[in-house]
Design a protein around this motif. Structure first.
Motif, PDB file in Angstrom:
ATOM      1  N   THR A  89      -6.476   1.633 -24.787  1.00  0.00           N
ATOM      2  CA  THR A  89      -5.580   2.735 -24.407  1.00  0.00           C
ATOM      3  C   THR A  89      -5.010   2.495 -23.015  1.00  0.00           C
ATOM      4  OG1 THR A  89      -7.540   3.910 -23.653  1.00  0.00           O
ATOM      5  CG2 THR A  89      -6.627   4.579 -25.767  1.00  0.00           C
ATOM      6  N   PRO A  90      -3.752   2.114 -22.963  1.00  0.00           N
ATOM      7  CA  PRO A  90      -3.135   1.853 -21.661  1.00  0.00           C
ATOM      8  C   PRO A  90      -2.874   3.145 -20.891  1.00  0.00           C
ATOM      9  CG  PRO A  90      -1.510   1.656 -23.402  1.00  0.00           C
ATOM     10  CD  PRO A  90      -2.820   1.904 -24.078  1.00  0.00           C
ATOM     11  N   GLN A  91      -2.909   3.039 -19.583  1.00  0.00           N
ATOM     12  CA  GLN A  91      -2.570   4.185 -18.742  1.00  0.00           C
ATOM     13  C   GLN A  91      -1.111   4.119 -18.326  1.00  0.00           C
ATOM     14  OE1 GLN A  91      -5.704   3.355 -15.764  1.00  0.00           O
ATOM     15  NE2 GLN A  91      -6.392   5.432 -16.133  1.00  0.00           N
ATOM     16  N   LYS A  92      -0.613   5.248 -17.833  1.00  0.00           N
ATOM     17  CA  LYS A  92       0.751   5.283 -17.308  1.00  0.00           C
ATOM     18  C   LYS A  92       0.790   4.443 -16.039  1.00  0.00           C
ATOM     19  CE  LYS A  92       2.695   9.306 -16.298  1.00  0.00           C
ATOM     20  NZ  LYS A  92       2.471  10.744 -16.408  1.00  0.00           N
ATOM     21  N   ASP A  93       1.778   3.592 -15.921  1.00  0.00           N
ATOM     22  CA  ASP A  93       1.886   2.746 -14.736  1.00  0.00           C
ATOM     23  C   ASP A  93       2.117   3.622 -13.501  1.00  0.00           C
ATOM     24  OD1 ASP A  93       1.849   0.477 -13.265  1.00  0.00           O
ATOM     25  OD2 ASP A  93       3.457  -0.526 -14.340  1.00  0.00           O
ATOM     26  N   PHE A  94       1.785   3.111 -12.323  1.00  0.00           N
ATOM     27  CA  PHE A  94       1.988   3.935 -11.126  1.00  0.00           C
ATOM     28  C   PHE A  94       3.053   3.329 -10.234  1.00  0.00           C
ATOM     29  CE2 PHE A  94      -0.018   2.304  -7.138  1.00  0.00           C
ATOM     30  CZ  PHE A  94      -0.423   1.071  -7.604  1.00  0.00           C
ATOM     31  N   ARG A  95       3.751   4.231  -9.564  1.00  0.00           N
ATOM     32  CA  ARG A  95       4.845   3.823  -8.694  1.00  0.00           C
ATOM     33  C   ARG A  95       4.457   4.083  -7.244  1.00  0.00           C
ATOM     34  NH1 ARG A  95      10.253   6.520 -10.537  1.00  0.00           N
ATOM     35  NH2 ARG A  95       9.086   8.447 -10.191  1.00  0.00           N
ATOM     36  N   LEU A  96       4.885   3.182  -6.402  1.00  0.00           N
ATOM     37  CA  LEU A  96       4.542   3.277  -4.984  1.00  0.00           C
ATOM     38  C   LEU A  96       5.829   3.379  -4.175  1.00  0.00           C
ATOM     39  CD1 LEU A  96       1.933   2.928  -3.123  1.00  0.00           C
ATOM     40  CD2 LEU A  96       2.758   0.614  -2.748  1.00  0.00           C
ATOM     41  N   PHE A  97       5.760   4.158  -3.097  1.00  0.00           N
ATOM     42  CA  PHE A  97       6.894   4.297  -2.187  1.00  0.00           C
ATOM     43  C   PHE A  97       6.498   3.733  -0.833  1.00  0.00           C
ATOM     44  CE2 PHE A  97       8.893   6.880   1.200  1.00  0.00           C
ATOM     45  CZ  PHE A  97      10.217   6.561   0.976  1.00  0.00           C
ATOM     46  N   ILE A  98       7.338   2.874  -0.277  1.00  0.00           N
ATOM     47  CA  ILE A  98       7.040   2.309   1.040  1.00  0.00           C
ATOM     48  C   ILE A  98       8.221   2.499   1.978  1.00  0.00           C
ATOM     49  CG2 ILE A  98       6.645   0.145   2.310  1.00  0.00           C
ATOM     50  CD1 ILE A  98       4.876  -0.764   0.159  1.00  0.00           C
ATOM     51  N   ASN A  99       7.941   3.048   3.146  1.00  0.00           N
ATOM     52  CA  ASN A  99       8.953   3.131   4.189  1.00  0.00           C
ATOM     53  C   ASN A  99       8.241   2.764   5.486  1.00  0.00           C
ATOM     54  OD1 ASN A  99      10.277   4.626   6.515  1.00  0.00           O
ATOM     55  ND2 ASN A  99      11.825   4.874   4.932  1.00  0.00           N
ATOM     56  N   GLN A 100       8.566   1.605   6.031  1.00  0.00           N
ATOM     57  CA  GLN A 100       7.865   1.071   7.208  1.00  0.00           C
ATOM     58  C   GLN A 100       6.348   1.136   7.009  1.00  0.00           C
ATOM     59  OE1 GLN A 100       9.777   3.124  10.415  1.00  0.00           O
ATOM     60  NE2 GLN A 100      11.705   2.127   9.980  1.00  0.00           N
ATOM     61  N   ASP A 101       5.640   1.899   7.860  1.00  0.00           N
ATOM     62  CA  ASP A 101       4.184   1.902   7.735  1.00  0.00           C
ATOM     63  C   ASP A 101       3.658   2.971   6.784  1.00  0.00           C
ATOM     64  OD1 ASP A 101       3.686  -0.279   9.339  1.00  0.00           O
ATOM     65  OD2 ASP A 101       3.806   0.914  11.174  1.00  0.00           O
ATOM     66  N   THR A 102       4.558   3.732   6.206  1.00  0.00           N
ATOM     67  CA  THR A 102       4.123   4.759   5.265  1.00  0.00           C
ATOM     68  C   THR A 102       4.083   4.168   3.870  1.00  0.00           C
ATOM     69  OG1 THR A 102       5.318   6.364   6.583  1.00  0.00           O
ATOM     70  CG2 THR A 102       4.657   7.062   4.378  1.00  0.00           C
ATOM     71  N   SER A 103       2.954   4.309   3.164  1.00  0.00           N
ATOM     72  CA  SER A 103       2.980   3.976   1.746  1.00  0.00           C
ATOM     73  C   SER A 103       2.358   5.131   0.979  1.00  0.00           C
ATOM     74  CB  SER A 103       2.294   2.637   1.471  1.00  0.00           C
ATOM     75  OG  SER A 103       0.916   2.784   1.407  1.00  0.00           O
ATOM     76  N   LEU A 104       3.074   5.585  -0.032  1.00  0.00           N
ATOM     77  CA  LEU A 104       2.689   6.788  -0.768  1.00  0.00           C
ATOM     78  C   LEU A 104       2.659   6.499  -2.256  1.00  0.00           C
ATOM     79  CD1 LEU A 104       5.171   9.166   1.099  1.00  0.00           C
ATOM     80  CD2 LEU A 104       2.701   9.106   1.457  1.00  0.00           C
ATOM     81  N   LEU A 105       1.608   6.983  -2.929  1.00  0.00           N
ATOM     82  CA  LEU A 105       1.551   6.881  -4.381  1.00  0.00           C
ATOM     83  C   LEU A 105       2.524   7.914  -4.917  1.00  0.00           C
ATOM     84  CD1 LEU A 105      -2.342   6.997  -4.554  1.00  0.00           C
ATOM     85  CD2 LEU A 105      -0.938   4.946  -4.726  1.00  0.00           C
ATOM     86  N   ILE A 106       3.502   7.506  -5.709  1.00  0.00           N
ATOM     87  CA  ILE A 106       4.491   8.478  -6.195  1.00  0.00           C
ATOM     88  C   ILE A 106       3.930   9.228  -7.403  1.00  0.00           C
ATOM     89  CG2 ILE A 106       6.840   8.835  -7.041  1.00  0.00           C
ATOM     90  CD1 ILE A 106       7.614   6.179  -5.718  1.00  0.00           C
ATOM     91  N   ASP A 107       3.678   8.492  -8.468  1.00  0.00           N
ATOM     92  CA  ASP A 107       3.120   9.135  -9.653  1.00  0.00           C
ATOM     93  C   ASP A 107       2.481   8.086 -10.550  1.00  0.00           C
ATOM     94  OD1 ASP A 107       5.360   7.862 -10.635  1.00  0.00           O
ATOM     95  OD2 ASP A 107       6.467   9.689 -11.063  1.00  0.00           O
ATOM     96  N   GLY A 108       1.843   8.530 -11.643  1.00  0.00           N
ATOM     97  CA  GLY A 108       1.219   7.603 -12.581  1.00  0.00           C
ATOM     98  C   GLY A 108      -0.299   7.677 -12.541  1.00  0.00           C
ATOM     99  N   GLU A 109      -0.943   6.820 -13.344  1.00  0.00           N
ATOM    100  CA  GLU A 109      -2.401   6.862 -13.492  1.00  0.00           C
ATOM    101  C   GLU A 109      -3.083   5.558 -13.080  1.00  0.00           C
ATOM    102  OE1 GLU A 109      -2.626   9.501 -17.627  1.00  0.00           O
ATOM    103  OE2 GLU A 109      -2.474   7.327 -17.743  1.00  0.00           O
ATOM    104  N   ARG A 110      -2.466   4.444 -13.454  1.00  0.00           N
ATOM    105  CA  ARG A 110      -3.151   3.171 -13.363  1.00  0.00           C
ATOM    106  C   ARG A 110      -3.567   2.842 -11.923  1.00  0.00           C
ATOM    107  NH1 ARG A 110      -2.348  -1.651 -12.805  1.00  0.00           N
ATOM    108  NH2 ARG A 110      -0.136  -1.470 -12.462  1.00  0.00           N
ATOM    109  N   SER A 111      -4.765   2.350 -11.773  1.00  0.00           N
ATOM    110  CA  SER A 111      -5.403   1.989 -10.507  1.00  0.00           C
ATOM    111  C   SER A 111      -5.816   3.220  -9.693  1.00  0.00           C
ATOM    112  CB  SER A 111      -4.532   1.049  -9.647  1.00  0.00           C
ATOM    113  OG  SER A 111      -3.690   1.776  -8.782  1.00  0.00           O
TER     114      SER A 111
END
Ligand code: ZN
Ligand code: ZN
Length: 639
Positions: free
Chosen positions: A327-349
């Motif tokens: 059962t695969p999970q929903k992939d996750f998206r990451l947002f990066i702006n300079q030193d900020t990195s934010l998990l946008i949405d999703g499940e995996r990892s």
């Protein structure tokens, strides 16, 4: 003397510590590893003869991670008094650690071209989980018996000690490749490799291959012409990254991290621009199947292809499949702006997560996930992974498509704000919160509950032009002029009905090819000028007015403004509006904290503006939870 290595690691997940402990065992080093808060500390007696080997090996064996923030070492006379805090060792789906990767490409190993290579610290383990606890008997591997070599490894290989999913080519999962005429199987060293070779060559010849990966079915093909909006750039050769994309070092590291997110990256080469426009969602190979295909794509002369997530039944020239019902999970998206990195949405990892606070017996449900009390602790995962769900009370997110008896609905915006405060241990302070998904909320937390202080107005696409025409004096003329100049577009917008969100209406109004929030973001990124235009966001009171906003865009469009500057201006105006209201609310309430949540913030133009206007207020955001709807399953524990 003691050698002390401090690694800044902003997560409670245990995969780094697992690798460090395994390397210590392998090198027979008397290292002690402590993980707590946002740090991993390794303490080794300096006279330990294997210290040097241990450190060298760590360098090659630890993967890059989006949670890593650097490391440094010191010497001390006494070992520091440390104890390990909570470490989450639930099986999250990751890419392969360097050791497993090496094994998969080593012709002398039992896992040469074996896509299910993994260990206690890596691989797609959650995909195999049926129910908790994570054991072989409760996984889809339960009917597969490990061979003698694997049995031996369970006892002797520190990385695979008692590893529930141990398998190799000898005892593992065969693959099958099917086209209209023939079937071929992979069940020994030679055939596994050939199968990926044949797949890659087919793609190079312009054929499409649907492949069952541990992250779901993907349709791979070589791109001719302009890419579909759903197509994800799949980088086979790491050198292609710098050739075709414009990346800062943080983006480069994130793409190659063991979490392997989806990342939107700006294009650089003419070729990439022609295919994808100004930016593209990008993926570096993230599971065994994709990694092996990538290796053979390079051999077939391709440095990148694209894939689209799809269903099993998707038509293609070839299908590569295996029988295990993972059962695969929903992939996750990451947002990066300079030193900020934010998990946008999703499940995996990200999930399963362990929640150590919250209300005993409360089950909360959001984004298809549930927070449930189990013998292994309070876990957030999909409901089907829990053998039973004991519940005293059930909280279900608004808009969630589940029918549960006696369920209390909760506001995603409010729960999202609480999730941010809980992650930063700030539930004892009052705070102002902004939640921005497809609607914009301003919230106030008074240390007990969250209040929607500036709730969004109702927005309906049904009577769009009627609403706009009555906004203020002269608005009816604006609508008439618009109808005269853009009759077809007017007709399209006039016929919209039901649940169409503001961003979709905006994208249609601006005649974007990709009629979604994503389309607006993408277009905004292609704006190269300095300042935007001031788009109207409110009428009389402080509340954001969707119709005033659309009216303003209509008049700019009538005066011939281009798509790119309009899209950019949209975020600039939102940023100014948010900062304006937040400043007023903070002054009025004297609240010491500010939270931001919701996926709309994961946007370069809006984030830039928010940083400019609100950086001094030090806004708090989610750290280990996505800023999307998923965070509310955690936040609802504090409602
Ligand atoms: Zn591994
Ligand atoms: Zn085996």
């Amino acid at each position: 003397m003691y050698f002390i290595l401090e690694i800044a690691f902003d997560s409670d997940k245990g995969y780094m510590k697992t690798i460090i402990d395994a390397v210590a065992e392998e090198t027979d080093t008397k290292a002690k590893t402590f993980q707590y808060g946002d740090k991993i500390t390794v303490v080794v007696p300096q006279e330990d003869p294997t210290l040097e080997t241990f450190l060298q090996m760590l360098e090659t064996r630890l993967p890059a991670s989006i949670y890593l923030r650097g490391s440094h070492h010191t010497l001390a006379d006494e070992p520091p008094a440390l104890s390990t805090g909570y470490v989450n060792n639930l099986p999250v789906d990751l890419s392969l650690c360097p050791t497993c990767q090496k094994e998969m490409f080593d012709v002398s190993s039992r896992r040469y071209y074996y896509p299910f290579t993994s260990c206690n610290a890596c691989g797609s383990r959650h995909a195999f989980l049926e129910t908790y606890p994570f054991t072989r008997e409760k996984s889809v591997m339960k009917f597969i018996k490990p061979c003698a070599a694997c049995e031996e490894e369970i006892r002797t290989n520190p990385l695979r000690k008692n590893y529930p999913l141990i398998s190799c080519i000898e005892c593992g999962i065969p693959l099958r490749m099917v086209d209209k005429k023939s079937e071929r199987y992979a069940n020994d060293k030679g055939t596994y490799r050939t199968l990926f070779e044949v797949s890659a060559r087919a793609i190079a010849k312009g054929k499409s291959v649907v492949m069952k990966t541990l992250h779901g079915y993907r349709k791979f093909y070589k791109l001719e012409g302009k890419a579909d909006p759903e197509a994800i750039l799949f980088i086979a050769d790491v050198n292609a990254l710098n050739r075709h994309l414009m990346m800062v070092v943080q983006e480069f590291n994130a793409l190659l991290s063991i979490e392997r997110p989806l990342l939107r990256v700006a294009t650089k080469s003419e070729e990439a621009k022609a295919h994808f426009g100004s930016s593209v969602w990008t993926k570096y190979p993230d599971d065994g199947m994709s990694m092996l295909l990538a290796r053979e794509l390079i051999n077939a002369g391709l440095e990148y292809v694209v894939y689209e997530p799809c269903d099993e039944g998707e038509t293609a020239d070839f299908l590569v499949d295996f029988d295990l019902p993972v059962t695969p999970q929903k992939d996750f998206r990451l947002f990066i702006n300079q030193d900020t990195s934010l998990l946008i949405d999703g499940e995996r990892s990200i999930f399963p997560q362990v929640v150590r606070e919250g209300k005993p017996g409360r089950v909360s449900v959001a984004a298809g996930l549930a927070c449930v009390d189990t013998e292994e602790g309070r876990i957030i995962d999909r409901p089907e992974h829990f053998a039973k769900i004991p519940a005293r009370e059930v909280y279900v997110a608004e808009g969630e498509k589940v029918a549960l008896e006696n369920a209390k609905p909760f506001s995603v915006a409010k729960a999202a704000m609480l999730s941010v405060l809980a992650e930063h241990d700030k539930l004892h302070e009052s705070a102002i919160g902004v939640h921005f998904d497809d609607r914009l909320h301003f919230l106030y937390y008074n240390q007990k509950e969250v209040i929607d202080v500036v709730p969004p107005r109702a927005f309906e696409a049904d009577n769009l032009f009627a609403e706009i025409a009555t906004l203020r004096e002269g608005s009816d003329r604006l609508v008439e002029n618009f109808r005269a100049k853009f009759p077809a577009l007017y007709e399209r917008l006039d016929n919209l009905s039901g649940e169409v969100d503001l961003f979709k209406v905006t994208a249609i109004l601006l005649e974007l090819e990709n009629e979604s929030f994503d389309g607006i973001s993408e277009m905004a990124l292609s704006f190269l000028g300095k300042g935007g235009m001031q788009i109207d966001t409110k009428v009389q009171d402080n509340r954001f007015n969707d119709y005033a906003f659309l009216a303003s865009l209509m008049s700019f469009k009538l005066s011939g403004a281009e798509q790119a500057i309009l899209c950019y201006s949209i975020y600039e105006s939102f940023g100014d509006y948010i900062a304006d209201i937040v400043t007023q609310l903070l002054a009025k309430t004297k609240a010491p904290a500010l939270t931001l949540s919701g996926t709309t913030f994961a946007n370069q133009s809006l984030w830039g503006r928010i940083q400019r206007n609100l950086a001094l207020k030090k806004p708090l955001l989610n750290k280990n939870y996505p800023m999307g709807r998923e965070n509310s399953v955690y936040g609802a524990q504090f409602l």
